[in-house]
Design a protein around this motif. Sequence first.
Motif, PDB file in Angstrom:
ATOM      1  N   ASN A   1      -2.238   6.472  -9.288  1.00  0.00           N
ATOM      2  CA  ASN A   1      -3.700   6.601  -9.261  1.00  0.00           C
ATOM      3  C   ASN A   1      -4.335   6.223 -10.597  1.00  0.00           C
ATOM      4  OD1 ASN A   1      -2.663   8.864 -10.487  1.00  0.00           O
ATOM      5  ND2 ASN A   1      -4.252  10.231  -9.744  1.00  0.00           N
ATOM      6  N   HIS A   2      -3.541   5.712 -11.532  1.00  0.00           N
ATOM      7  CA  HIS A   2      -4.070   5.165 -12.779  1.00  0.00           C
ATOM      8  C   HIS A   2      -3.718   3.681 -12.954  1.00  0.00           C
ATOM      9  CE1 HIS A   2      -5.779   8.789 -14.314  1.00  0.00           C
ATOM     10  NE2 HIS A   2      -4.635   9.441 -14.291  1.00  0.00           N
ATOM     11  N   PHE A   3      -2.666   3.233 -12.250  1.00  0.00           N
ATOM     12  CA  PHE A   3      -2.239   1.837 -12.364  1.00  0.00           C
ATOM     13  C   PHE A   3      -2.150   1.234 -10.971  1.00  0.00           C
ATOM     14  CE2 PHE A   3      -0.820   3.736 -16.269  1.00  0.00           C
ATOM     15  CZ  PHE A   3      -0.961   2.739 -17.230  1.00  0.00           C
ATOM     16  N   ILE A   4      -2.442  -0.069 -10.897  1.00  0.00           N
ATOM     17  CA  ILE A   4      -2.361  -0.745  -9.606  1.00  0.00           C
ATOM     18  C   ILE A   4      -1.752  -2.129  -9.780  1.00  0.00           C
ATOM     19  CG2 ILE A   4      -4.734  -1.647  -9.779  1.00  0.00           C
ATOM     20  CD1 ILE A   4      -4.901  -1.301  -6.720  1.00  0.00           C
ATOM     21  N   ARG A   5      -0.888  -2.481  -8.856  1.00  0.00           N
ATOM     22  CA  ARG A   5      -0.290  -3.819  -8.835  1.00  0.00           C
ATOM     23  C   ARG A   5      -1.304  -4.761  -8.193  1.00  0.00           C
ATOM     24  NH1 ARG A   5       5.337  -4.946  -8.563  1.00  0.00           N
ATOM     25  NH2 ARG A   5       5.671  -7.135  -9.077  1.00  0.00           N
TER      26      ARG A   5
ATOM     27  N   GLN B   1       0.825  -1.199   0.000  1.00  0.00           N
ATOM     28  CA  GLN B   1       0.000   0.000   0.000  1.00  0.00           C
ATOM     29  C   GLN B   1       0.861   1.250   0.000  1.00  0.00           C
ATOM     30  OE1 GLN B   1      -3.034  -0.026   2.962  1.00  0.00           O
ATOM     31  NE2 GLN B   1      -3.590   2.086   2.644  1.00  0.00           N
ATOM     32  N   GLU B   2       1.965   1.202   0.707  1.00  0.00           N
ATOM     33  CA  GLU B   2       2.830   2.367   0.780  1.00  0.00           C
ATOM     34  C   GLU B   2       3.345   2.766  -0.581  1.00  0.00           C
ATOM     35  OE1 GLU B   2       7.132   3.620   2.706  1.00  0.00           O
ATOM     36  OE2 GLU B   2       6.106   1.817   3.403  1.00  0.00           O
ATOM     37  N   THR B   3       3.677   1.800  -1.434  1.00  0.00           N
ATOM     38  CA  THR B   3       4.199   2.118  -2.752  1.00  0.00           C
ATOM     39  C   THR B   3       3.089   2.416  -3.747  1.00  0.00           C
ATOM     40  OG1 THR B   3       4.203  -0.209  -3.414  1.00  0.00           O
ATOM     41  CG2 THR B   3       6.199   0.647  -2.392  1.00  0.00           C
ATOM     42  N   SER B   4       1.818   2.338  -3.297  1.00  0.00           N
ATOM     43  CA  SER B   4       0.706   2.547  -4.214  1.00  0.00           C
ATOM     44  C   SER B   4      -0.059   3.833  -3.924  1.00  0.00           C
ATOM     45  CB  SER B   4      -0.269   1.359  -4.125  1.00  0.00           C
ATOM     46  OG  SER B   4       0.393   0.173  -4.463  1.00  0.00           O
ATOM     47  N   ASN B   5       0.470   4.680  -3.078  1.00  0.00           N
ATOM     48  CA  ASN B   5      -0.200   5.937  -2.809  1.00  0.00           C
ATOM     49  C   ASN B   5      -0.167   6.827  -4.035  1.00  0.00           C
ATOM     50  OD1 ASN B   5      -0.828   5.355  -0.160  1.00  0.00           O
ATOM     51  ND2 ASN B   5       1.100   6.164   0.639  1.00  0.00           N
TER      52      ASN B   5
ATOM     53  N   HIS C   1      -5.421  -4.087  -0.499  1.00  0.00           N
ATOM     54  CA  HIS C   1      -5.302  -2.746  -1.077  1.00  0.00           C
ATOM     55  C   HIS C   1      -5.942  -2.668  -2.460  1.00  0.00           C
ATOM     56  CE1 HIS C   1      -3.795   1.210  -1.852  1.00  0.00           C
ATOM     57  NE2 HIS C   1      -3.104   0.802  -2.891  1.00  0.00           N
ATOM     58  N   ALA C   2      -5.740  -3.715  -3.275  1.00  0.00           N
ATOM     59  CA  ALA C   2      -6.302  -3.703  -4.624  1.00  0.00           C
ATOM     60  C   ALA C   2      -7.825  -3.619  -4.583  1.00  0.00           C
ATOM     61  CB  ALA C   2      -5.865  -4.953  -5.380  1.00  0.00           C
ATOM     62  N   LEU C   3      -8.450  -4.404  -3.728  1.00  0.00           N
ATOM     63  CA  LEU C   3      -9.915  -4.382  -3.645  1.00  0.00           C
ATOM     64  C   LEU C   3     -10.408  -3.042  -3.113  1.00  0.00           C
ATOM     65  CD1 LEU C   3     -10.706  -7.983  -2.347  1.00  0.00           C
ATOM     66  CD2 LEU C   3     -10.977  -7.084  -4.664  1.00  0.00           C
ATOM     67  N   ASP C   4      -9.683  -2.471  -2.177  1.00  0.00           N
ATOM     68  CA  ASP C   4     -10.072  -1.156  -1.645  1.00  0.00           C
ATOM     69  C   ASP C   4     -10.067  -0.113  -2.756  1.00  0.00           C
ATOM     70  OD1 ASP C   4     -10.627   0.724   0.554  1.00  0.00           O
ATOM     71  OD2 ASP C   4      -8.614   1.472   0.126  1.00  0.00           O
ATOM     72  N   VAL C   5      -9.010  -0.100  -3.570  1.00  0.00           N
ATOM     73  CA  VAL C   5      -8.912   0.866  -4.664  1.00  0.00           C
ATOM     74  C   VAL C   5      -9.982   0.603  -5.719  1.00  0.00           C
ATOM     75  CG1 VAL C   5      -7.453   1.657  -6.567  1.00  0.00           C
ATOM     76  CG2 VAL C   5      -6.456   1.280  -4.318  1.00  0.00           C
ATOM     77  N   LEU C   6     -10.167  -0.663  -6.083  1.00  0.00           N
ATOM     78  CA  LEU C   6     -11.149  -1.006  -7.119  1.00  0.00           C
ATOM     79  C   LEU C   6     -12.576  -0.668  -6.676  1.00  0.00           C
ATOM     80  CD1 LEU C   6      -9.592  -4.402  -8.188  1.00  0.00           C
ATOM     81  CD2 LEU C   6      -9.833  -2.408  -9.677  1.00  0.00           C
TER      82      LEU C   6
END
Length: 249
Positions: A199-203, A133-137, A239-244
């Motif tokens: 904020n456009h790409f997610i791992r 999550q830290e690297t996905s802010n 984290h992925a589900l939270d963002v999606l």
Amino acid sequence: MIAKIKCIIVDDEPLARDVLEGYAKQIDQLEVVAVCANAVEAFGHLQNEQIDLVFLDIKMPKINGLELLESLNPAPLVVFTTAYREFAIKAFELDAIDYLLKPISLSRFMKTVAKANKYLNGANGQGSSESVQETSNPNPASEEPELLYIKAQRKIVKLDLTDISYLESLNDKVIIHTSKSQIQTTQRIGYLAEKLPKNHFIRTHRSFIVRLDKVTAFNSIMVEVDGKELPIGRNYRSHALDVLQKKSS
């Protein structure tokens, strides 16, 4: 518990080897597999053992550090340790993650190890969900690139980020799936993840990065992009589900 980073130290100067080995032994996360006096000796270890990280001098007899890195496919993470500034551009063209100028301080060495840990967590999916999550802010919009430049087939290719659907790591290469084609690069998926606007790409998995606005469906174990179901890895799921979910609300 995060696995130890297996590293080797390669330098033809005994004092430089001793300094780096001393630093490495102070960091619990590092496991020094070998200390090598030349590139040929290091090559043997790299061919026969699983090495995550190489601290590599540049000016060495017979085969220099740049030549050694160019001979490796795939290559581990490499940090160049040298007294010469003039090789920095070439080093980063070869995807070195850092370039340390001698004399190297312990604090600078520790920063490099932290960077290597970040790359390896991203590349191997072994980090906790917190580190993912830290690297996905999200980055500030003003800092977001509109283009991505990658190395493919011995040339630099310019990609429009809006054309990218997803990235797939496969063996020793990454396939970038776009609306028009598939482009292969030997650059690591962890390295490319650092270059993409968060904020456009997610791992979503150790082997997949997806563009959020290309996702047409998802559940707890997969995302659908361009009609293909791509997995959501356990370490990335929260984290992925939270963002999606936020994106779809």
